[in-house]
Design a protein around this motif. Structure first.
Motif, mmCIF file in Angstrom:
data_model
loop_
_atom_site.group_PDB
_atom_site.id
_atom_site.type_symbol
_atom_site.label_atom_id
_atom_site.label_comp_id
_atom_site.label_asym_id
_atom_site.label_seq_id
_atom_site.Cartn_x
_atom_site.Cartn_y
_atom_site.Cartn_z
ATOM 1 N N LEU A 90 0.833 -1.200 0.000
ATOM 2 C CA LEU A 90 0.000 0.000 0.000
ATOM 3 C C LEU A 90 0.867 1.249 0.000
ATOM 4 O O LEU A 90 0.623 2.195 -0.775
ATOM 5 N N ARG A 91 1.878 1.282 0.831
ATOM 6 C CA ARG A 91 2.755 2.456 0.901
ATOM 7 C C ARG A 91 3.471 2.699 -0.431
ATOM 8 O O ARG A 91 3.567 3.841 -0.889
ATOM 9 N N ASN A 92 3.961 1.648 -1.072
ATOM 10 C CA ASN A 92 4.645 1.808 -2.354
ATOM 11 C C ASN A 92 3.748 2.478 -3.394
ATOM 12 O O ASN A 92 4.178 3.375 -4.126
ATOM 13 N N LYS A 169 -4.427 4.348 8.454
ATOM 14 C CA LYS A 169 -5.048 3.440 9.416
ATOM 15 C C LYS A 169 -4.135 2.243 9.712
ATOM 16 O O LYS A 169 -4.134 1.715 10.821
ATOM 17 N N LYS A 170 -3.345 1.821 8.705
ATOM 18 C CA LYS A 170 -2.456 0.682 8.896
ATOM 19 C C LYS A 170 -1.144 1.069 9.570
ATOM 20 O O LYS A 170 -0.590 0.305 10.359
ATOM 21 N N SER A 171 -0.630 2.263 9.235
ATOM 22 C CA SER A 171 0.727 2.624 9.642
ATOM 23 C C SER A 171 0.804 3.767 10.649
ATOM 24 O O SER A 171 1.882 4.073 11.162
ATOM 25 N N ASN A 172 -0.331 4.429 10.876
ATOM 26 C CA ASN A 172 -0.382 5.609 11.746
ATOM 27 C C ASN A 172 0.476 6.750 11.190
ATOM 28 O O ASN A 172 0.961 7.597 11.941
ATOM 29 N N GLN A 173 0.638 6.767 9.861
ATOM 30 C CA GLN A 173 1.445 7.799 9.214
ATOM 31 C C GLN A 173 0.681 8.359 8.028
ATOM 32 O O GLN A 173 0.230 7.612 7.153
ATOM 33 N N VAL A 174 0.527 9.694 7.979
ATOM 34 C CA VAL A 174 -0.129 10.362 6.856
ATOM 35 C C VAL A 174 0.938 10.834 5.884
ATOM 36 O O VAL A 174 1.851 11.574 6.254
ATOM 37 N N GLU A 175 0.835 10.402 4.646
ATOM 38 C CA GLU A 175 1.803 10.774 3.620
ATOM 39 C C GLU A 175 1.355 12.043 2.893
ATOM 40 O O GLU A 175 0.219 12.130 2.427
#
Length: 421
Positions: A90-92, A169-175
């Motif tokens: 997802l992040r990629n 929601k998965k990583s607690n990080q907003v890109e």
């Protein structure tokens, strides 16, 4: 009964146990069917994941499935919520979309198309070439223009936000929160109703699963996606310490919600658009109910229309869903008023799709549980019957046993997301 005997007591217990109301309620989808659907989604995602992109993009693209050579933002968004996509994957994809989002300068493609500042691509090729319009794999200046729109499709902006929300929601990080804000602000919106709008001069596709259909005016499905995006942006704003932004977004969301039924309802359906394309939008009507955007009295009335159409056989086939009810086709030769040329009962112009089947089943569950289970069972039975031949298909129709695009990811991942929630 003054002095009940042991026999009386046992008889009473037997009667109580036989009472139907005390039996466990049969679920919308059986455990067996849910296990099968999960396995099918897993194998379909694996098939859609293309290792050929690793050398050029640095990671394996999750494509729509089949032979697609690009990562489509909306299709990936319709898979990312089913629970089978890893955080790294997802992040990629989110970071690549951030990288190729248009910058602060409008890009003109001759006199036929315009890519606005901060527009989000429709799909991205292996070499990270951003394609902003349907109908092409070109990332150059020869993309865009009618019949695919003067502006890029609207829904990709909101699906980009949805992907970023799922990653948070998965990583607690907003890109790249500021770029998300720009994406939210990019599509045209009526300031009075807060609904997404378009016109012939600067027309944009509202929803990619109708990118071959010509709509103008206020757009139902794009507005529903905007409603979802406003909530997701508000949640992420709080997470990054910018909660002040939520004030305006909450006002806009409330205004949009108020205007859905006022603007789009027609004879118990919600229509796709207010100018060209006023046919009942089965997908949009279903998704509005699934989102819970409608007031209870409106939802009850519109849900009944939907259930009656399923009973009459005008919107479903093998658990798949048509865009327009068969008894509301615009003409004997087209379901929609204006298309890019697709024949009746083919593709977006009358074929049946499993992409929204999970939404439909969840909505029907509130109206007629047997009918809801019927839709699910018919869908699963079709997948089981035709998996060896290519199912899940992108779409199908009984006329000529029409089938298009095998092993199509969103046809199973989105139903799984809805039915497992």
């Amino acid at each position: 009964m003054a002095n009940p005997t042991r026999r009386d007591f046992l008889a009473a217990c037997g009667a109580l146990a036989a009472t139907p109301l005390l039996r466990p309620e049969e679920p919308l989808i059986s455990t067996k069917d849910l296990v099968y659907l999960t396995a099918l989604a897993t194998s379909t995602i694996e098939s859609a994941t293309k290792q050929a992109s690793v050398d050029k993009a640095g990671f394996a693209f999750v494509t729509p499935g089949g032979d697609y050579p690009s990562f489509w933002i909306r299709d990936f968004s319709m898979a990312a919520g089913c629970g089978l996509i890893s955080t790294e994957t997802l992040r990629n994809h989110v970071q690549l979309a951030i990288k190729v989002q248009n910058g602060p300068t409008e890009r003109r493609l001759g006199d036929r198309a315009i890519i606005p500042a901060y527009a989000v691509p429709d799909h991205i090729n292996y070499e990270a070439g951003a394609v902003f319009y349907p109908g092409t794999y070109s990332s150059g200046d020869d993309q865009g223009g009618e019949p695919w729109g003067v502006l890029p499709p609207v829904d990709d902006h909101y699906e980009f936000i949805h992907l970023s929300y799922l990653l948070w929601k998965k990583s607690n990080q907003v890109e790249a929160f500021d770029q998300l804000v720009r994406a939210l602000e990019c599509p045209a919106v009526d300031p009075k109703t807060q609904l997404v709008t378009t016109d012939a001069k600067r027309r944009a596709v509202g929803f990619g699963f109708c990118d071959g259909i010509y709509f103008t005016g206020s757009l139902l499905f794009a507005s529903l996606l905007r409603y979802r995006a406003l909530k997701e942006m508000g949640d992420m704003a709080v997470a990054v310490g910018q909660s002040a932004k939520t004030v305006d977004w909450n006002i806009q969301r409330a205004q949009l919600k108020k205007n859905i039924v006022l603007t789009f309802e027609n004879a118990g359906w919600l229509k796709a658009a207010t100018e060209i394309g006023q046919q009942p939008d089965v997908w949009g009507t279903t998704y509005a109910l699934y989102l819970g955007i409608l007031a209870p009295q409106d939802a009850k009335r519109i849900r009944k229309t939907l259930a009656d159409a399923v009973r009459r056989g005008t919107i479903t086939h093998k658990g798949a869903v048509r865009h327009v009810p068969t008894d509301h086709d615009f003409s004997p030769t087209s379901a929609w008023e204006k298309t890019a040329g697709e024949g009746l009962n083919r593709y977006q112009n009358g074929a049946y799709w499993h992409v929204p089947s999970g939404w439909l089943a969840k909505v029907l569950w509130q109206e007629d549980k047997l009918l809801a289970r019927q839709v699910v069972r018919e869908m699963v039975a079709h997948f089981q019957e035709e998996q060896s031949k290519g199912a899940p298909w992108e779409c199908l129709h009984p006329d000529g046993n029409y089938r298009q695009n095998p092993v199509y990811m969103a046809s199973v991942t989105l139903p799984l997301e809805a039915l497992s929630s």
